[in-house]
Design a protein around this motif. Structure first.
Motif, PDB file in Angstrom:
ATOM      1  N   THR A  66      31.487  -0.510  10.314  1.00 51.28           N
ATOM      2  CA  THR A  66      31.868   0.357  11.428  1.00 51.28           C
ATOM      3  C   THR A  66      32.056   1.782  10.918  1.00 51.28           C
ATOM      4  O   THR A  66      32.580   1.997   9.835  1.00 51.28           O
ATOM      5  CB  THR A  66      33.191  -0.119  12.066  1.00 51.28           C
ATOM      6  N   VAL A 118      39.829  -0.316  16.127  1.00 47.38           N
ATOM      7  CA  VAL A 118      38.942   0.545  15.352  1.00 47.38           C
ATOM      8  C   VAL A 118      39.190   2.018  15.662  1.00 47.38           C
ATOM      9  O   VAL A 118      39.218   2.875  14.767  1.00 47.38           O
ATOM     10  CB  VAL A 118      37.465   0.182  15.630  1.00 47.38           C
ATOM     11  N   HIS A 119      39.403   2.315  16.949  1.00 48.46           N
ATOM     12  CA  HIS A 119      39.553   3.725  17.328  1.00 48.46           C
ATOM     13  C   HIS A 119      40.925   4.296  16.971  1.00 48.46           C
ATOM     14  O   HIS A 119      41.095   5.520  16.964  1.00 48.46           O
ATOM     15  CB  HIS A 119      39.250   3.900  18.814  1.00 48.46           C
ATOM     16  N   VAL A 127      34.806   3.597   8.660  1.00 46.66           N
ATOM     17  CA  VAL A 127      36.136   3.222   9.134  1.00 46.66           C
ATOM     18  C   VAL A 127      36.513   1.827   8.659  1.00 46.66           C
ATOM     19  O   VAL A 127      37.570   1.604   8.108  1.00 46.66           O
ATOM     20  CB  VAL A 127      36.207   3.295  10.668  1.00 46.66           C
ATOM     21  N   ALA A 128      35.646   0.892   8.899  1.00 47.18           N
ATOM     22  CA  ALA A 128      35.880  -0.489   8.472  1.00 47.18           C
ATOM     23  C   ALA A 128      34.529  -1.074   8.092  1.00 47.18           C
ATOM     24  O   ALA A 128      33.496  -0.401   8.175  1.00 47.18           O
ATOM     25  CB  ALA A 128      36.549  -1.286   9.589  1.00 47.18           C
TER      26      ALA A 128
END
Length: 230
Positions: A53, A171-172, A49-50
């Motif tokens: 992460t 993030v989510h 994701v990042a």
């Protein structure tokens, strides 16, 4: 907080066991098993994701749309229990928190939004797929906000709660996009071949009607998707 979340999880599963009796029958129960198996496999696959992460499917919205909200809670709960027992993924002490966040939060949020959108959108398969996308995308950051609340009540570090909320939701939101893509694709695929098995999209099926036949030929009963008339 583990004990409190555990009690909430037990209560939620108990209620879902009773409610699932109204959602499942001999025809739909196999789909619940397939849904749980799919969520189990998909949760084992992480996607980046990042920086540093990664995320994975939660599956609450997908399960609720396919087999119903009560059965959806049971599907995700069984998946999390097996992961904790077989792979130590999350662990037993965190099982109640995980069930609360990934089943008891995502299912009502995602399924509720999905059904609300279907009331105002056209009764077509693309509209249902779009509603599934939006519902899944919202359910993931909702779960992150619920975690932030648990952290605020039981956290033992000095990180400001605002920092935790911003990091979790940010993030989510990205993870939610991945969840939404998987959910939308799965729901659309099942709708294309067996729309009668999708619990949350029952409105997409025409009621059984008697077709008037010409003299000398029998009449026929039919129930078809609204967006696929014949």
């Amino acid at each position: 907080m583990s004990l409190v979340a555990g009690a909430m999880a037990v209560a939620g599963v108990a209620v879902s066991l009773r409610g699932a009796r109204r959602e499942l029958d001999d025809r739909t129960a196999p789909l619940a098993g397939l849904t749980a198996a799919f969520v189990f496999a998909a949760q084992m696959l992480n996607f980046p994701v990042a920086s540093g992460t990664s995320g994975h499917l939660l599956g609450g919205t997908l399960a609720a749309i396919l087999v119903g909200p009560y059965a959806g809670v049971l599907c995700v709960s069984v998946v999390l229990l097996l992961q904790a027992l077989l792979f130590a993924d999350g662990g037993l002490t965190a099982l109640g928190v995980n069930i609360t966040l990934m089943a008891l939060v995502t299912v009502p949020v995602g399924y509720g939004l999905f059904r609300s959108l279907l009331r105002v959108l056209p009764k077509t398969r693309p509209a249902a797929s779009g509603a599934a996308f939006a519902a899944a995308a919202v359910s993931v950051p909702a779960s992150a906000l619920a975690f932030t609340l648990i952290y605020a009540l039981g956290g033992t570090t000095d990180i400001p709660i605002g920092t935790v909320a911003a990091a979790m939701v940010g993030v989510h939101l990205l993870i939610g996009i991945g969840e939404a893509l998987i959910t939308s694709f799965a729901v659309s695929s099942v709708l294309a071949v067996r729309p009668d098995l999708v619990y949350g999209a029952r409105d997409l099926i025409k009621p059984v009607t008697l077709r008037t036949a010409a003299a000398g030929t029998p009449a026929a009963l039919s129930a078809e998707p609204l967006d696929n008339p014949s």
